[in-house]
Every structure is written in C-alpha cells, then in structure tokens.
Design a protein around this motif. Structure first.
Motif, mmCIF file in Angstrom:
data_model
loop_
_atom_site.group_PDB
_atom_site.id
_atom_site.type_symbol
_atom_site.label_atom_id
_atom_site.label_comp_id
_atom_site.label_asym_id
_atom_site.label_seq_id
_atom_site.Cartn_x
_atom_site.Cartn_y
_atom_site.Cartn_z
ATOM 1 N N ASP A 12 0.736 -1.194 0.281
ATOM 2 C CA ASP A 12 -0.687 0.146 -0.082
ATOM 3 C C ASP A 12 1.131 1.050 -0.005
ATOM 4 O OD1 ASP A 12 -2.441 1.625 -0.272
ATOM 5 O OD2 ASP A 12 -3.127 1.297 2.260
ATOM 6 N N ASN A 13 0.208 2.206 -1.030
ATOM 7 C CA ASN A 13 1.595 2.811 -0.706
ATOM 8 C C ASN A 13 0.787 3.936 0.565
ATOM 9 O OD1 ASN A 13 2.389 2.731 -2.975
ATOM 10 N ND2 ASN A 13 1.142 3.312 -4.793
ATOM 11 N N ASN A 14 -0.226 3.726 1.221
ATOM 12 C CA ASN A 14 -0.539 4.603 2.120
ATOM 13 C C ASN A 14 0.955 4.642 4.144
ATOM 14 O OD1 ASN A 14 -2.376 6.081 3.510
ATOM 15 N ND2 ASN A 14 -4.047 4.333 4.041
ATOM 16 N N LYS A 15 1.413 3.356 2.951
ATOM 17 C CA LYS A 15 2.273 3.412 4.827
ATOM 18 C C LYS A 15 3.196 4.744 4.906
ATOM 19 C CE LYS A 15 6.734 1.326 1.584
ATOM 20 N NZ LYS A 15 6.488 0.699 1.838
ATOM 21 N N ILE A 16 3.572 5.537 6.102
ATOM 22 C CA ILE A 16 3.755 6.499 6.741
ATOM 23 C C ILE A 16 5.224 6.713 8.119
ATOM 24 C CG2 ILE A 16 1.513 7.992 6.523
ATOM 25 C CD1 ILE A 16 1.048 7.756 9.392
ATOM 26 N N ASN A 34 -2.232 -4.225 15.676
ATOM 27 C CA ASN A 34 -3.259 -4.008 15.477
ATOM 28 C C ASN A 34 -3.150 -3.998 14.193
ATOM 29 O OD1 ASN A 34 -2.149 -1.502 15.070
ATOM 30 N ND2 ASN A 34 -4.049 -0.574 14.359
ATOM 31 N N VAL A 35 -2.290 -4.596 13.191
ATOM 32 C CA VAL A 35 -2.670 -4.461 11.318
ATOM 33 C C VAL A 35 -2.261 -5.973 11.152
ATOM 34 C CG1 VAL A 35 -0.016 -3.865 9.278
ATOM 35 C CG2 VAL A 35 -1.318 -2.271 11.385
ATOM 36 N N ALA A 36 -3.122 -5.911 10.408
ATOM 37 C CA ALA A 36 -3.267 -8.125 10.051
ATOM 38 C C ALA A 36 -1.681 -8.102 9.209
ATOM 39 C CB ALA A 36 -4.129 -7.921 9.412
ATOM 40 N N ASN A 37 -1.247 -9.614 10.167
ATOM 41 C CA ASN A 37 -0.058 -10.032 9.525
ATOM 42 C C ASN A 37 1.491 -9.742 9.036
ATOM 43 O OD1 ASN A 37 -2.008 -12.174 8.401
ATOM 44 N ND2 ASN A 37 -2.975 -11.249 6.936
ATOM 45 N N TRP A 38 1.290 -8.938 10.627
ATOM 46 C CA TRP A 38 2.946 -8.197 11.303
ATOM 47 C C TRP A 38 2.374 -7.661 12.025
ATOM 48 C CZ3 TRP A 38 3.335 -2.028 11.921
ATOM 49 C CH2 TRP A 38 5.001 -2.061 11.546
ATOM 50 N N ILE A 51 12.972 6.042 14.614
ATOM 51 C CA ILE A 51 12.145 6.410 12.983
ATOM 52 C C ILE A 51 11.347 4.919 12.601
ATOM 53 C CG2 ILE A 51 12.261 7.453 10.431
ATOM 54 C CD1 ILE A 51 14.560 8.940 12.825
ATOM 55 N N PHE A 52 10.741 4.520 12.028
ATOM 56 C CA PHE A 52 9.445 3.424 11.616
ATOM 57 C C PHE A 52 8.804 3.754 9.768
ATOM 58 C CE2 PHE A 52 7.624 4.408 14.992
ATOM 59 C CZ PHE A 52 6.404 4.032 14.894
ATOM 60 N N GLU A 53 8.521 3.052 9.251
ATOM 61 C CA GLU A 53 7.196 2.973 8.738
ATOM 62 C C GLU A 53 5.681 1.896 9.335
ATOM 63 O OE1 GLU A 53 9.021 1.177 4.944
ATOM 64 O OE2 GLU A 53 9.420 3.261 4.164
ATOM 65 N N ALA A 54 4.441 2.753 9.101
ATOM 66 C CA ALA A 54 4.012 2.747 9.516
ATOM 67 C C ALA A 54 2.939 2.816 8.402
ATOM 68 C CB ALA A 54 3.338 2.434 10.782
ATOM 69 N N LEU A 55 1.150 1.649 8.737
ATOM 70 C CA LEU A 55 0.477 2.699 7.664
ATOM 71 C C LEU A 55 -0.305 2.938 9.602
ATOM 72 C CD1 LEU A 55 -1.634 -0.670 7.049
ATOM 73 C CD2 LEU A 55 0.262 0.046 5.548
ATOM 74 N N PRO A 56 -1.521 4.839 8.521
ATOM 75 C CA PRO A 56 -1.456 5.679 9.519
ATOM 76 C C PRO A 56 -2.642 4.810 10.484
ATOM 77 C CG PRO A 56 -1.393 5.924 6.785
ATOM 78 C CD PRO A 56 -1.443 5.043 7.109
ATOM 79 N N GLU A 57 -3.198 4.014 10.201
ATOM 80 C CA GLU A 57 -4.245 3.428 11.548
ATOM 81 C C GLU A 57 -3.150 2.830 11.911
ATOM 82 O OE1 GLU A 57 -4.331 0.411 7.312
ATOM 83 O OE2 GLU A 57 -4.620 2.595 8.161
ATOM 84 N N ALA A 58 -2.382 2.223 12.431
ATOM 85 C CA ALA A 58 -1.937 1.389 13.136
ATOM 86 C C ALA A 58 -1.616 2.311 14.177
ATOM 87 C CB ALA A 58 0.077 1.063 12.505
ATOM 88 N N LEU A 59 -1.475 1.892 15.685
ATOM 89 C CA LEU A 59 -1.656 1.862 17.097
ATOM 90 C C LEU A 59 -0.103 0.874 17.381
ATOM 91 C CD1 LEU A 59 -5.290 1.285 18.557
ATOM 92 C CD2 LEU A 59 -4.070 3.116 17.755
ATOM 93 N N LEU A 60 0.727 2.958 17.941
ATOM 94 C CA LEU A 60 1.912 1.859 18.697
ATOM 95 C C LEU A 60 1.633 1.606 20.420
ATOM 96 C CD1 LEU A 60 4.964 1.601 18.388
ATOM 97 C CD2 LEU A 60 5.166 4.077 18.915
ATOM 98 N N GLU A 61 1.582 0.606 20.464
ATOM 99 C CA GLU A 61 1.888 0.536 22.533
ATOM 100 C C GLU A 61 2.747 1.101 22.784
ATOM 101 O OE1 GLU A 61 0.637 -3.599 22.690
ATOM 102 O OE2 GLU A 61 -1.939 -3.057 21.772
ATOM 103 N N ILE A 62 3.098 1.524 23.887
ATOM 104 C CA ILE A 62 4.427 1.531 24.197
ATOM 105 C C ILE A 62 4.240 0.808 25.493
ATOM 106 C CG2 ILE A 62 5.856 3.325 25.650
ATOM 107 C CD1 ILE A 62 5.919 3.610 22.738
ATOM 108 N N HIS A 63 5.086 0.079 26.103
ATOM 109 C CA HIS A 63 5.094 -0.799 27.673
ATOM 110 C C HIS A 63 6.053 -0.325 27.866
ATOM 111 C CE1 HIS A 63 1.943 -3.673 25.826
ATOM 112 N NE2 HIS A 63 2.398 -3.301 24.599
ATOM 113 N N SER A 64 6.472 -0.601 29.611
ATOM 114 C CA SER A 64 7.487 0.712 30.021
ATOM 115 C C SER A 64 7.401 -0.803 31.413
ATOM 116 C CB SER A 64 7.588 1.535 30.369
ATOM 117 O OG SER A 64 6.104 2.122 31.405
ATOM 118 N N GLY A 65 8.190 -1.030 32.112
ATOM 119 C CA GLY A 65 8.535 -1.462 33.238
ATOM 120 C C GLY A 65 9.445 -2.040 34.245
ATOM 121 N N MET A 66 9.790 -2.779 34.624
ATOM 122 C CA MET A 66 11.074 -3.400 35.266
ATOM 123 C C MET A 66 10.936 -4.874 34.984
ATOM 124 S SD MET A 66 12.867 -1.534 36.998
ATOM 125 C CE MET A 66 12.370 0.544 38.149
#
Length: 112
Positions: A12-16, A34-38, A51-66
């Motif tokens: 898809d040319n939709n990636k950002i 949340n992106v199918a097959n990825w 810095i990374f490529e993703a689809l605009p509808e993708a959700l980046l989850e940030i996990h932190s902890g010990m």
C-alpha cells in the motif's frame, strides 16, 4: 529507514514514516499489533529516537516497567507520529527559497 525483516505486509502506498522518542529514564518496548499479518516490536532506550514505517491506522503501544513486568503505559496513533510532512516541507522550503547570494559573493565577504 525501511524495515527489511518485518516489512508492512501490503504494498500500500498509504504507509507513513513515523518517529517516537523515549523521553523517560526507563527502557521501553514499542509494539504495533493491530495491523493484520504484521507484528512490530522494538526496544527503545532512554533518549533514543525510533524511526519506522507504519500504516496511518496503526497504534503504537508503549510498554514500560522493570525486569520481568511490563505495563502498557500509552497507545499512540501512528498518524500523529508522522514525520513525512516535515521532511517534504523542508525539501520544498530548500527548493523554493534559494539564497540570494552566490558562493562567490560569500567568498568576497569573507576576504574583505
């Protein structure tokens, strides 16, 4: 910077292009599920810029902890992390506003 090992599944040319900065003092894990097959997952060290490529509808989850625990501390829509507009804007700015001074004029100013 394209991801070679885990490229986005569709052509898809939709990636950002996206940028996330770990502004904390803890190691974080950035994950997109949340992106199918990825599946995207990276460790992000304190102060590191990811810095990374993703689809605009993708959700980046940030996990932190010990050590053995992980807490989902944030979920960020990748559309808000887009840096493509900034890159294109800088290129257009450089092309549309040429310097009024030529390189020889700059040399004359330095030698005076």
């Amino acid at each position: 910077m394209a991801q070679i090992l885990d490229a986005i599944p569709n052509d898809d040319n939709n990636k950002i292009m996206c940028c996330y900065v770990n502004a904390t003092s803890q190691i974080q894990v950035a994950r997109i599920t949340n992106v199918a097959n990825w599946y995207f997952e990276r460790v992000v060290f304190p102060g590191q810029r990811l810095i990374f490529e993703a689809l605009p509808e993708a959700l980046l989850e940030i996990h932190s902890g010990m050590m053995a625990s992980s807490i989902l501390s944030d979920t960020i829509p990748c559309g808000t992390l887009s840096i493509q507009e900034e890159i294109e804007g800088n290129e257009n700015q450089n092309n549309t506003h040429p310097s009024s001074e030529s390189p020889t004029e700059n040399l004359e100013l330095l030698s005076a």
